[in-house]
Enzyme design. Structure first.
Site, PDB file in Angstrom:
ATOM      1  CB  SER A  19      16.915  -9.593  -1.633  1.00 55.56           C
ATOM      2  OG  SER A  19      15.735  -9.609  -0.911  1.00 55.56           O
ATOM      3  CB  ALA A  71      16.761 -11.811  -5.296  1.00 53.29           C
ATOM      4  CE1 TYR A  99      10.732 -11.739   4.668  1.00 49.39           C
ATOM      5  CE2 TYR A  99      10.002 -12.168   2.423  1.00 49.39           C
ATOM      6  CZ  TYR A  99      10.952 -11.684   3.314  1.00 49.39           C
ATOM      7  OH  TYR A  99      12.116 -11.145   2.834  1.00 49.39           O
ATOM      8  CD  GLU A 100      10.225  -7.241   5.811  1.00 48.06           C
ATOM      9  OE1 GLU A 100      10.882  -6.498   6.554  1.00 48.06           O
ATOM     10  OE2 GLU A 100       9.976  -6.962   4.622  1.00 48.06           O
ATOM     11  CG  HIS A 115      15.484  -5.589   1.656  1.00 43.77           C
ATOM     12  ND1 HIS A 115      14.800  -5.311   0.499  1.00 43.77           N
ATOM     13  CD2 HIS A 115      15.626  -6.921   1.686  1.00 43.77           C
ATOM     14  CE1 HIS A 115      14.533  -6.438  -0.129  1.00 43.77           C
ATOM     15  NE2 HIS A 115      15.028  -7.435   0.586  1.00 43.77           N
ATOM     16  CG  ASN A 122      17.604 -19.674  -5.887  1.00 40.69           C
ATOM     17  OD1 ASN A 122      17.413 -18.480  -5.615  1.00 40.69           O
ATOM     18  ND2 ASN A 122      16.646 -20.562  -5.882  1.00 40.69           N
ATOM     19  CG  HIS A 173      18.221 -13.858   3.010  1.00 38.52           C
ATOM     20  ND1 HIS A 173      17.441 -13.429   1.945  1.00 38.52           N
ATOM     21  CD2 HIS A 173      18.670 -12.734   3.620  1.00 38.52           C
ATOM     22  CE1 HIS A 173      17.422 -12.107   1.927  1.00 38.52           C
ATOM     23  NE2 HIS A 173      18.163 -11.662   2.927  1.00 38.52           N
ATOM     24  CG  HIS A 178       9.814  -8.837   1.491  1.00 40.67           C
ATOM     25  ND1 HIS A 178      10.817  -8.027   1.967  1.00 40.67           N
ATOM     26  CD2 HIS A 178      10.169  -9.192   0.242  1.00 40.67           C
ATOM     27  CE1 HIS A 178      11.741  -7.886   1.022  1.00 40.67           C
ATOM     28  NE2 HIS A 178      11.383  -8.574  -0.026  1.00 40.67           N
ATOM     29  CG  MET A 203       9.574 -15.136  -0.860  1.00 40.57           C
ATOM     30  SD  MET A 203      10.471 -15.522   0.638  1.00 40.57           S
ATOM     31  CE  MET A 203      11.044 -17.190   0.283  1.00 40.57           C
ATOM     32  CB  SER A 204       9.180  -8.982  -3.528  1.00 40.71           C
ATOM     33  OG  SER A 204       9.981  -9.197  -4.674  1.00 40.71           O
TER      34      SER A 204
HETATM   35  N1  HPA Z   1      12.135 -18.946  -3.908  1.00 43.49           N
HETATM   36  C1  HPA Z   1      11.520 -17.877  -3.385  1.00 43.49           C
HETATM   37  N2  HPA Z   1      12.089 -16.680  -3.299  1.00 43.49           N
HETATM   38  C2  HPA Z   1      13.337 -16.562  -3.759  1.00 43.49           C
HETATM   39  C3  HPA Z   1      14.046 -17.642  -4.314  1.00 43.49           C
HETATM   40  C4  HPA Z   1      13.404 -18.907  -4.393  1.00 43.49           C
HETATM   41  O1  HPA Z   1      13.953 -19.914  -4.879  1.00 43.49           O
HETATM   42  N3  HPA Z   1      15.253 -17.167  -4.675  1.00 43.49           N
HETATM   43  C5  HPA Z   1      15.294 -15.851  -4.352  1.00 43.49           C
HETATM   44  N4  HPA Z   1      14.132 -15.472  -3.791  1.00 43.49           N
END
Ligand code: HPA
Length: 262
Positions: free
Chosen positions: A15, A98, A70-71, A46, A220, A232, A68, A196-197
């Site tokens: 991402s 990310a 979750y999609e 993406h 983050n 996001h 992903h 998430m990947s």
């Molecule tokens: N959690 C899950 N997925 C993420 C995060 C997070 O803090 N940051 C970027 N992708």
């Protein structure tokens, strides 16, 4: 695909990290829409295209965008691009993503080489009938992230003066971010970053014999470790900050990865 484009290294961009594709020389782009079984990205950040070319003289195929779970699409959309890379001749899969950091000293903008993973997504992309022509029913995930390739990443980072962290990536299904309690639990389990990947692509890659290296761009601090609300949009903004270092790292590391694989 033309004969000269047989890739040695497949790269998956996470991402907000699509700009890394700018490092590809003589790029030839193919939309995923033209490739059977490839995902149709639904998430901002993406692009959904395959870029073939070379990086520092090494033939590469860069997947700009991934599916992903979750999609809600089929897990086929995760399997197909990775197996395509293997069938096209790639020996190495270099993944980027990310991720949120569970270590306060590894903050936004830092890069983290993945040393191992914990799959907390609750599923596995190999569930279902196994095709023995692709790989074994019960593939090993020992040394899932190849130690020689990790060394190549360390060398590249040292050459560039990039302070490369290392740690365990935790795969989280999403799409909601984690609760603070879940982050505390992941810390106890041994996770250093969460995203998430990646874990599913690593499983598919090891199953079909690709060697894997992976780098997280920390966007983050994970929930509960900072006052900054997670979103996001914030992930994409911080990924863009890390993308420049990530590009430099990949350009320097890719020739070393290929040496390390020999
Ligand atoms: N959690 C899950 N997925 C993420 C995060 C997070 O803090 N940051 C970027 N992708």
């Amino acid at each position: 695909m033309s004969a000269r484009s047989k890739p040695l290294v497949g790269v998956i961009l996470g991402s907000g990290l699509g700009a890394v594709a700018d490092a590809v020389e003589q790029p030839r782009a193919t939309s995923y829409a033209e490739l059977a079984g490839f995902p149709r990205p639904t998430v901002e950040g993406h692009a959904g295209q395959l870029i073939e070319g070379s990086i520092a003289g090494v033939p590469v195929a860069v997947l700009q965008g991934r599916a992903h779970l979750y999609e809600g699409g089929p897990s086929e959309a995760i399997r197909t691009p990775v197996r395509w890379l293997r069938a096209a001749g790639a020996e190495i899969l270099l993944q980027t993503n990310a991720a949120g950091s569970l270590r306060p000293e590894v903050g936004p903008g830092r890069l983290m080489a993945i040393t191992d993973h914990i799959n907390l997504t609750g599923t596995n992309p190999l569930v279902g009938p196994n095709d023995e022509h692709i790989g074994p029913r019960f593939p090993s995930l020992g040394r899932a992230y190849d130690p020689a390739l990790l060394d190549a990443l360390r060398t590249a980072a040292a050459t560039l003066g990039i302070d490369l962290a290392e740690g365990v990536y935790t795969g989280w299904l999403g799409p909601s971010f984690e609760t603070a309690a879940e982050i505390r639990a992941i810390r106890v389990l041994g996770g250093d970053a969460v995203g998430m990947s990646t874990v599913h692509e690593t499983i598919i890659a090891r199953h079909c014999g690709l060697r894997v290296a992976a780098v997280s761009a920390i966007t983050n601090l994970a929930e509960g470790l900072s006052e900054v609300p997670l979103s996001h949009e914030q992930t994409l903004a911080d990924a863009a900050r890390a993308a420049a270092d990530l590009s430099r790292l990949l350009v320097t590391a890719i020739p070393l990865l290929v040496d390390g694989a020999c």
